[in-house]
Design an enzyme around this catalytic site. Sequence first.
Site, PDB file in Angstrom:
ATOM      1  N   ARG A  47      34.410  40.697  35.868  1.00  0.00           N
ATOM      2  CA  ARG A  47      34.228  41.788  34.960  1.00  0.00           C
ATOM      3  C   ARG A  47      32.872  42.475  35.118  1.00  0.00           C
ATOM      4  O   ARG A  47      32.668  43.580  34.641  1.00  0.00           O
ATOM      5  CB  ARG A  47      34.330  41.254  33.514  1.00  0.00           C
ATOM      6  N   ASP A 104      28.261  43.333  40.792  1.00  0.00           N
ATOM      7  CA  ASP A 104      27.161  43.411  39.825  1.00  0.00           C
ATOM      8  C   ASP A 104      25.898  42.751  40.363  1.00  0.00           C
ATOM      9  O   ASP A 104      24.813  43.309  40.324  1.00  0.00           O
ATOM     10  CB  ASP A 104      27.566  42.800  38.464  1.00  0.00           C
ATOM     11  N   ASP A 107      24.103  36.454  44.200  1.00  0.00           N
ATOM     12  CA  ASP A 107      23.230  35.313  43.958  1.00  0.00           C
ATOM     13  C   ASP A 107      23.253  34.450  45.226  1.00  0.00           C
ATOM     14  O   ASP A 107      22.564  34.756  46.199  1.00  0.00           O
ATOM     15  CB  ASP A 107      23.780  34.615  42.712  1.00  0.00           C
ATOM     16  N   LYS A 135      19.639  38.831  44.325  1.00  0.00           N
ATOM     17  CA  LYS A 135      18.594  37.799  44.234  1.00  0.00           C
ATOM     18  C   LYS A 135      18.428  37.189  45.621  1.00  0.00           C
ATOM     19  O   LYS A 135      19.052  36.161  45.925  1.00  0.00           O
ATOM     20  CB  LYS A 135      19.030  36.689  43.267  1.00  0.00           C
ATOM     21  N   PHE A 156      17.677  34.410  35.253  1.00  0.00           N
ATOM     22  CA  PHE A 156      19.000  34.734  34.733  1.00  0.00           C
ATOM     23  C   PHE A 156      18.938  36.044  33.963  1.00  0.00           C
ATOM     24  O   PHE A 156      18.132  36.203  33.051  1.00  0.00           O
ATOM     25  CB  PHE A 156      19.528  33.611  33.826  1.00  0.00           C
ATOM     26  N   VAL A 157      19.779  36.993  34.341  1.00  0.00           N
ATOM     27  CA  VAL A 157      19.747  38.314  33.699  1.00  0.00           C
ATOM     28  C   VAL A 157      21.069  38.634  33.015  1.00  0.00           C
ATOM     29  O   VAL A 157      22.111  38.095  33.384  1.00  0.00           O
ATOM     30  CB  VAL A 157      19.422  39.438  34.726  1.00  0.00           C
ATOM     31  N   ASP A 163      26.933  39.357  31.994  1.00  0.00           N
ATOM     32  CA  ASP A 163      26.977  38.532  30.778  1.00  0.00           C
ATOM     33  C   ASP A 163      26.255  37.201  30.900  1.00  0.00           C
ATOM     34  O   ASP A 163      26.009  36.699  31.995  1.00  0.00           O
ATOM     35  CB  ASP A 163      28.429  38.218  30.419  1.00  0.00           C
ATOM     36  N   ARG A 169      27.045  42.032  27.762  1.00  0.00           N
ATOM     37  CA  ARG A 169      27.545  43.025  28.709  1.00  0.00           C
ATOM     38  C   ARG A 169      27.274  44.454  28.234  1.00  0.00           C
ATOM     39  O   ARG A 169      27.165  45.375  29.029  1.00  0.00           O
ATOM     40  CB  ARG A 169      29.060  42.878  28.908  1.00  0.00           C
TER      41      ARG A 169
HETATM   42  P1  IMP Z   1      27.298  34.039  43.949  1.00  0.00           P
HETATM   43  O1  IMP Z   1      28.637  33.597  44.467  1.00  0.00           O
HETATM   44  O2  IMP Z   1      26.366  32.873  43.777  1.00  0.00           O
HETATM   45  O3  IMP Z   1      26.660  35.140  44.744  1.00  0.00           O
HETATM   46  O4  IMP Z   1      27.555  34.490  42.473  1.00  0.00           O
HETATM   47  C1  IMP Z   1      27.659  35.768  42.096  1.00  0.00           C
HETATM   48  C2  IMP Z   1      28.141  35.836  40.671  1.00  0.00           C
HETATM   49  O5  IMP Z   1      27.453  34.914  39.808  1.00  0.00           O
HETATM   50  C3  IMP Z   1      27.820  37.189  40.105  1.00  0.00           C
HETATM   51  O6  IMP Z   1      28.825  38.110  40.408  1.00  0.00           O
HETATM   52  C4  IMP Z   1      27.708  36.905  38.632  1.00  0.00           C
HETATM   53  O7  IMP Z   1      29.004  36.926  38.056  1.00  0.00           O
HETATM   54  C5  IMP Z   1      27.162  35.495  38.571  1.00  0.00           C
HETATM   55  N1  IMP Z   1      25.704  35.534  38.374  1.00  0.00           N
HETATM   56  C6  IMP Z   1      24.734  35.256  39.278  1.00  0.00           C
HETATM   57  N2  IMP Z   1      23.510  35.407  38.764  1.00  0.00           N
HETATM   58  C7  IMP Z   1      23.695  35.827  37.486  1.00  0.00           C
HETATM   59  C8  IMP Z   1      22.788  36.185  36.423  1.00  0.00           C
HETATM   60  O8  IMP Z   1      21.546  36.170  36.543  1.00  0.00           O
HETATM   61  N3  IMP Z   1      23.371  36.583  35.272  1.00  0.00           N
HETATM   62  C9  IMP Z   1      24.712  36.624  35.092  1.00  0.00           C
HETATM   63  N4  IMP Z   1      25.586  36.307  36.045  1.00  0.00           N
HETATM   64  C10 IMP Z   1      25.087  35.906  37.243  1.00  0.00           C
HETATM   65 MG    MG Z   2      30.328  38.851  39.316  1.00  0.00          MG
END
Ligand code: IMP
Ligand code: MG
Length: 180
Positions: A47, A104, A107, A135, A156-157, A163, A169
């Site tokens: 979302r 969005d 990470d 990040k 964490f944002v 969210d 959100r």
């Molecule tokens: P990745 O697979 O580790 O790159 O995760 C990405 C997903 O983790 C993003 O699309 C977000 O849904 C969630 N996420 C990562 N960091 C944050 C944060 O700081 N705040 C909220 N959601 C996050």
């Molecule tokens: Mg996401």
Amino acid sequence: MSVLISDEQIEILISESEIKARINHLAKEISDTYKKSDQLVVIGLLRGSFIFIADLVRRLNLPVEVDFITVSSYGNEMESSRQVRIIKDLETSIKNRDVLVVEDIIDTGHTLAQVLQIMQTRKPKSLSVCTLLNKPSRREIEVTVRWTGFDIPDEFVIGYGIDYAQQGRNLPHIGFVHRP
Ligand code: IMP
Ligand code: MG
């Protein structure tokens, strides 16, 4: 379980006007890149990307189709496997189309890497990524990202679609959450 976040716990990192200015810039670049395409499909990962994609597509000077995909987040308990699953698939065929995936926040990169792998099997004409936030210090797997709104530190944002336990959100800006 619902979690309430108070205003005092949030420190503004990126203001509403900074987000707006950056999206205007990204939209210009994206419009320029795809100006010869009448085939662009913009795909939002739900979302978290819903507000970003809504603002971004309204500033594109192009014909676009918009679709959404929902994938499971792996959560803490599955962190070792890092497998994502499609919960809600696209309704649009992306074969031979120019595809822009809108995320969005990137990470570790695992979610996006797997989404791109799935999209690639459907033989798009081109496949690129635009993320609002990135990040870089957290990356575990390399993903090629063509457009990034903002690089942010490992904090964490929330806000602007993003969210914490489904809260935050609807904030117009992006902020750090100070956890008590
Ligand atoms: P990745 O697979 O580790 O790159 O995760 C990405 C997903 O983790 C993003 O699309 C977000 O849904 C969630 N996420 C990562 N960091 C944050 C944060 O700081 N705040 C909220 N959601 C996050
Ligand atoms: Mg996401």
